[in-house]
Design a protein around this motif. Structure first.
Motif, PDB file in Angstrom:
ATOM      1  N   CYS A   4       0.871  -1.182   0.000  1.00 11.51           N
ATOM      2  CA  CYS A   4       0.000   0.000   0.000  1.00 11.51           C
ATOM      3  C   CYS A   4       0.898   1.218   0.000  1.00 11.51           C
ATOM      4  O   CYS A   4       1.790   1.319   0.851  1.00 11.51           O
ATOM      5  CB  CYS A   4      -0.797   0.070   1.294  1.00 11.51           C
ATOM      6  N   VAL A   5       0.658   2.121  -0.909  1.00  8.77           N
ATOM      7  CA  VAL A   5       1.494   3.318  -0.998  1.00  8.77           C
ATOM      8  C   VAL A   5       0.594   4.542  -0.852  1.00  8.77           C
ATOM      9  O   VAL A   5      -0.287   4.777  -1.686  1.00  8.77           O
ATOM     10  CB  VAL A   5       2.250   3.354  -2.343  1.00  8.77           C
ATOM     11  N   GLY A   6       0.807   5.289   0.218  1.00  6.39           N
ATOM     12  CA  GLY A   6      -0.009   6.476   0.463  1.00  6.39           C
ATOM     13  C   GLY A   6       0.662   7.713  -0.097  1.00  6.39           C
ATOM     14  O   GLY A   6       1.857   7.931   0.119  1.00  6.39           O
ATOM     15  N   THR A   7      -0.105   8.518  -0.814  1.00  5.25           N
ATOM     16  CA  THR A   7       0.511   9.696  -1.434  1.00  5.25           C
ATOM     17  C   THR A   7      -0.513  10.771  -1.765  1.00  5.25           C
ATOM     18  O   THR A   7      -1.709  10.611  -1.521  1.00  5.25           O
ATOM     19  CB  THR A   7       1.298   9.279  -2.703  1.00  5.25           C
ATOM     20  N   ARG A   8       0.005  11.859  -2.342  1.00  7.47           N
ATOM     21  CA  ARG A   8      -0.834  12.947  -2.822  1.00  7.47           C
ATOM     22  C   ARG A   8      -1.195  12.684  -4.294  1.00  7.47           C
ATOM     23  O   ARG A   8      -0.393  12.112  -5.030  1.00  7.47           O
ATOM     24  CB  ARG A   8      -0.051  14.265  -2.794  1.00  7.47           C
ATOM     25  N   PRO A   9      -2.352  13.165  -4.739  1.00  5.56           N
ATOM     26  CA  PRO A   9      -2.744  12.923  -6.133  1.00  5.56           C
ATOM     27  C   PRO A   9      -1.827  13.579  -7.158  1.00  5.56           C
ATOM     28  O   PRO A   9      -1.781  13.137  -8.300  1.00  5.56           O
ATOM     29  CB  PRO A   9      -4.150  13.539  -6.226  1.00  5.56           C
ATOM     30  N   ASP A  10      -1.086  14.628  -6.763  1.00  6.93           N
ATOM     31  CA  ASP A  10      -0.243  15.325  -7.743  1.00  6.93           C
ATOM     32  C   ASP A  10       1.204  14.827  -7.723  1.00  6.93           C
ATOM     33  O   ASP A  10       2.079  15.472  -8.287  1.00  6.93           O
ATOM     34  CB  ASP A  10      -0.282  16.847  -7.493  1.00  6.93           C
ATOM     35  N   CYS A  11       1.434  13.686  -7.075  1.00  2.00           N
ATOM     36  CA  CYS A  11       2.814  13.177  -6.960  1.00  2.00           C
ATOM     37  C   CYS A  11       2.947  11.757  -7.482  1.00  2.00           C
ATOM     38  O   CYS A  11       3.719  10.972  -6.926  1.00  2.00           O
ATOM     39  CB  CYS A  11       3.239  13.189  -5.495  1.00  2.00           C
ATOM     40  N   VAL A  12       2.186  11.421  -8.497  1.00  2.00           N
ATOM     41  CA  VAL A  12       2.250  10.043  -8.995  1.00  2.00           C
ATOM     42  C   VAL A  12       2.563  10.095 -10.496  1.00  2.00           C
ATOM     43  O   VAL A  12       1.671  10.275 -11.338  1.00  2.00           O
ATOM     44  CB  VAL A  12       0.922   9.282  -8.747  1.00  2.00           C
ATOM     45  N   SER A  13       3.840   9.933 -10.803  1.00  2.00           N
ATOM     46  CA  SER A  13       4.255  10.006 -12.211  1.00  2.00           C
ATOM     47  C   SER A  13       3.885   8.716 -12.945  1.00  2.00           C
ATOM     48  O   SER A  13       3.592   7.692 -12.322  1.00  2.00           O
ATOM     49  CB  SER A  13       5.774  10.199 -12.284  1.00  2.00           C
ATOM     50  N   ASP A  14       3.964   8.771 -14.264  1.00  2.00           N
ATOM     51  CA  ASP A  14       3.720   7.555 -15.052  1.00  2.00           C
ATOM     52  C   ASP A  14       4.737   6.469 -14.693  1.00  2.00           C
ATOM     53  O   ASP A  14       4.420   5.288 -14.680  1.00  2.00           O
ATOM     54  CB  ASP A  14       3.803   7.869 -16.555  1.00  2.00           C
ATOM     55  N   ASP A  15       5.978   6.878 -14.404  1.00  2.00           N
ATOM     56  CA  ASP A  15       7.011   5.898 -14.035  1.00  2.00           C
ATOM     57  C   ASP A  15       6.636   5.161 -12.745  1.00  2.00           C
ATOM     58  O   ASP A  15       6.850   3.955 -12.618  1.00  2.00           O
ATOM     59  CB  ASP A  15       8.370   6.591 -13.832  1.00  2.00           C
ATOM     60  N   VAL A  16       6.118   5.900 -11.793  1.00  2.01           N
ATOM     61  CA  VAL A  16       5.706   5.275 -10.523  1.00  2.01           C
ATOM     62  C   VAL A  16       4.549   4.312 -10.779  1.00  2.01           C
ATOM     63  O   VAL A  16       4.510   3.199 -10.232  1.00  2.01           O
ATOM     64  CB  VAL A  16       5.309   6.356  -9.477  1.00  2.01           C
ATOM     65  N   ILE A  17       3.631   4.707 -11.630  1.00  2.86           N
ATOM     66  CA  ILE A  17       2.510   3.822 -11.948  1.00  2.86           C
ATOM     67  C   ILE A  17       3.023   2.542 -12.603  1.00  2.86           C
ATOM     68  O   ILE A  17       2.592   1.438 -12.260  1.00  2.86           O
ATOM     69  CB  ILE A  17       1.465   4.562 -12.824  1.00  2.86           C
ATOM     70  N   GLU A  18       3.985   2.686 -13.502  1.00  2.00           N
ATOM     71  CA  GLU A  18       4.580   1.488 -14.147  1.00  2.00           C
ATOM     72  C   GLU A  18       5.261   0.600 -13.109  1.00  2.00           C
ATOM     73  O   GLU A  18       5.171  -0.626 -13.159  1.00  2.00           O
ATOM     74  CB  GLU A  18       5.602   1.904 -15.212  1.00  2.00           C
TER      75      GLU A  18
END
Ligand code: SF4
Length: 312
Positions: free
Chosen positions: A115-129
């Protein structure tokens, strides 16, 4: 307690998938936050004192040490765990640093989820990959997004530093890659009332979501709101009003959505108010009583969930 009778809780969902109720082991991986390090701002969200959600371990511990310490707490209660990167903004670092930290957790053989908790404006495409890669390897991945309110006016008032549009963009990108999203909402934020919480729920359900975490606004030491509370400029929800609003939100939520949490508590002296948030069970009992009396999750048709005329 009985919450599981009325709500598709995270525990119930884990039992169906893994045969037992998994526990989340919280990790403070020493990330920071753009709303505190000066990139977006320095004061942070007005309700935030990060110490209130990382006090359990202490930042001097390594990730494996934190996992071990958490595991000791749940000894004999489960055999599988989720590594929960909770403190600060857990996607806010260089890719290689993020990967190294997540890898350090999931290498533990008892860890079956991330589970990774974060802000909506801090999730790059690389992180999603990166997260999608863990998912493809059989790790149960959740992206926990703090939205708190779907009202841009409220987001500005509480100094979140992002908008609803940021959230919608990230949800779309993450879910397109098969990553489950759990959205955090806070009830009782300044200027909001019951219909505003329903508006936020409506926006989140419309966008598509897999899990929800609902919290009452509570004032913690060290936050900007603590000053406003001390000068009586903030009023907080009573336990009864919170239970009523949460009950309604749960009834409007389709049954397949997993509730990771329906209330929150904090320990004194970090917690300043309301007092009922100092006790783990009181709020839960009030919510269960409401659900028992008026119906559980999915009792209401989502089509009846109307937006107020107030713009969000
Ligand atoms: S609540 Fe999260 S995003 Fe806001 S200041 Fe605290 S750590 Fe940063």
């Amino acid at each position: 307690m009985g919450l599981d009778q009325y709500v598709n809780t995270f525990g119930v969902a884990c039992k169906q998938r893994f045969g037992e109720k998994l526990k989340k082991l919280t990790i403070d991986a020493k990330f920071t936050c753009p709303n505190r390090d000066g990139t977006l701002g320095r004061g942070g969200c007005t309700y935030c004192n990060v110490a209130s959600f990382s006090y359990e371990h202490g930042t001097e511990l390594s990730i494996p040490e934190q996992l071990n310490k958490g595991r000791e707490r749940f000894a004999g209660r489960t055999s599988k765990y989720i590594a929960y990167f909770q403190a600060y903004t857990s996607t806010y670092d260089e890719y290689k640093v993020l990967k190294a930290k997540y890898d350090e957790a999931i290498i533990d053989p008892d860890i079956v989820g991330l589970c990774v908790g974060t802000r909506p404006d801090c999730v790059s495409d690389d992180v999603i990959e990166l997260l999608a890669g863990y998912q493809a390897r059989g790790i149960d991945v959740w992206l926990e997004l703090g939205l708190q309110s779907a009202s841009d006016k409220t987001l500005k008032r509480i100094n979140r530093g992002h908008t609803l549009a940021d959230y919608l963009d990230t949800v779309t990108r993450a879910r397109a890659k098969g990553i489950k999203v759990c959205t955090h909402l806070i009830l009782g934020l300044p200027g909001e009332e019951h219909q505003d919480y329903l508006n936020s729920l409506h926006a989140v359900l419309q966008a598509g979501v897999d899990g929800l975490k609902l919290h009452p606004l509570h004032i913690v030491e060290g936050s900007t709101m603590a000053k406003a509370w001390r000068s009586s400029r903030i009023s907080l929800l009573s336990m009864e009003d919170y239970a009523y609003s949460v009950g309604e939100m749960i009834r409007y939520t389709p049954k397949e959505i997993i509730f990771h949490r329906v209330t929150a508590y904090a320990k004194k002296p970090i917690l300043l108010a309301p007092d009922w948030c100092a006790y783990r069970w009181n709020g839960l009992v009030a919510i269960v009583d409401d659900l028992k009396a008026k119906g559980g999750q999915g009792s209401y048709l989502i089509s009846k969930l109307k937006m107020s005329s107030k713009a969000i």
